[in-house]
Design an enzyme around this catalytic site. Structure first.
Site, PDB file in Angstrom:
ATOM      1  N   GLU A  98       0.852  -1.193   0.000  1.00 11.48           N
ATOM      2  CA  GLU A  98       0.000   0.000   0.000  1.00 11.48           C
ATOM      3  C   GLU A  98       0.886   1.242   0.000  1.00 11.48           C
ATOM      4  O   GLU A  98       2.002   1.220   0.531  1.00 11.48           O
ATOM      5  CB  GLU A  98      -0.909  -0.066   1.244  1.00 11.48           C
ATOM      6  CG  GLU A  98      -1.880   1.072   1.438  1.00 11.48           C
ATOM      7  CD  GLU A  98      -2.942   1.213   0.361  1.00 11.48           C
ATOM      8  OE1 GLU A  98      -2.569   1.400  -0.814  1.00 11.48           O
ATOM      9  OE2 GLU A  98      -4.140   1.185   0.692  1.00 11.48           O
ATOM     10  N   ASP A 102      -3.664   5.406   6.353  1.00 12.50           N
ATOM     11  CA  ASP A 102      -4.172   6.636   6.962  1.00 12.50           C
ATOM     12  C   ASP A 102      -5.115   6.229   8.106  1.00 12.50           C
ATOM     13  O   ASP A 102      -4.651   5.901   9.190  1.00 12.50           O
ATOM     14  CB  ASP A 102      -4.868   7.423   5.842  1.00 12.50           C
ATOM     15  CG  ASP A 102      -5.341   8.786   6.251  1.00 12.50           C
ATOM     16  OD1 ASP A 102      -4.738   9.384   7.144  1.00 12.50           O
ATOM     17  OD2 ASP A 102      -6.318   9.285   5.660  1.00 12.50           O
ATOM     18  N   VAL A 152      -0.013  14.201   1.542  1.00 14.46           N
ATOM     19  CA  VAL A 152       1.187  14.052   0.712  1.00 14.46           C
ATOM     20  C   VAL A 152       0.837  13.537  -0.687  1.00 14.46           C
ATOM     21  O   VAL A 152      -0.161  12.839  -0.871  1.00 14.46           O
ATOM     22  CB  VAL A 152       2.219  13.100   1.383  1.00 14.46           C
ATOM     23  CG1 VAL A 152       2.875  13.784   2.569  1.00 14.46           C
ATOM     24  CG2 VAL A 152       1.583  11.793   1.803  1.00 14.46           C
TER      25      VAL A 152
END
Ligand code: IMP
Length: 180
Positions: A98, A102, A152
Site C-alpha cells: 500500500e 491513513d 502528501v
C-alpha cells in the site's frame, strides 16, 4: 515538480535507499517460503514496481483495486472491490503493498477479506504511515516512513488524480486544495 504547489518531504534518492532496506528485510523474512505480492491500485504502483526489484526471492504478483464508500474526505470503512485478484490465494503468504496507511479502514477491510480466502499469512508493507489518523487497529508489518498528519502526493500518491508522477514524496501546500 511545481515547487509553488508542494514541499519535498522525501527525495527520490532517499526513497530509493528506504525501498532497498525494505526489500532486504522482506527477502530475509520470506527466505525459503512462497510469496505473493499484492499491490493496491492505483497509489501503490510506483512503490511496488521499485520494491519488487529489491526483493531477491521468487514471487508472484497480483493487483487489487478498491474504492471507499463515503465522501472524499470521510471514508465509511466499507470498501468496494473494483478489481479483484486474478488468482486464488489459498495456502499462500500474501504481502499487501500500500502507498499510505491513513485511517486504516481500507486495509482492515482488505486484510479481513484475504484471510477469509484461506491464505497462510497476510502481512502489510506500506511506504508511508500516518498513525495519528488511525480509526482501525491496523499495524503494518513493514513501514518506510512514519509521517505526521499532512496530505502528501507524489511517488504514486495523488490529489484529485494529479501528482502521481512526481519522483519525490511531497507535502501538498494548503493553498492548492483551498483553491479547489
Ligand atoms: P485509509 O483507509 O484511510 O487508510 O486510506 C488509505 C488510502 O487513502 C490510501 O491508499 C490513499 O489512496 C488515500 N490517502 C490517505 N492519505 C493520503 C495522502 O496524504 N495523500 C494521498 N492519498 C492519501
Amino acid at each position: 515538480m511545481n515547487l509553488k504547489e508542494v514541499d519535498v518531504l522525501f527525495t527520490a534518492e532517499e526513497i530509493r535507499e528506504k525501498v532497498k532496506e525494505l526489500g532486504n528485510k522482506i527477502s530475509a523474512d520470506y527466505e525459503g517460503e512462497s510469496l505473493l505480492v499484492v499491490g493496491i491500485l492505483k497509489g501503490a504502483f510506483v512503490f511496488m514496481a521499485d520494491l519488487i526489484r529489491e526483493i531477491d526471492i521468487p514471487m508472484e504478483i497480483d493487483f487489487m483495486s478498491v474504492s471507499s464508500y463515503g465522501t472524499s474526505s470521510e471514508t465509511s470503512g466499507e470498501v468496494r472491490i473494483m478489481k479483484d485478484l486474478d488468482f486464488s490465494i489459498e495456502g499462500k503468504n500474501v504481502l499487501v503493498i500500500e502507498d499510505i496507511v491513513d485511517t486504516g479502514l481500507t486495509l482492515n477491510y482488505i486484510s479481513k477479506i484475504l484471510k477469509q480466502r484461506g491464505c497462510s499469512s497476510v502481512k502489510i508493507c506500506c511506504l508511508l504511515d500516518k498513525p495519528s489518523r488511525r480509526r482501525s487497529p491496523v499495524i503494518p508489518d513493514y513501514i518506510g516512513y512514519t509521517i505526521p498528519d499532512n496530505f502528501v502526493v507524489g511517488y504514486g500518491l495523488d490529489y484529485s488524480g494529479r501528482y502521481r508522477n512526481y519522483p519525490a514524496v511531497c507535502i501538498l501546500k494548503p493553498s492548492v486544495y483551498n483553491n479547489d
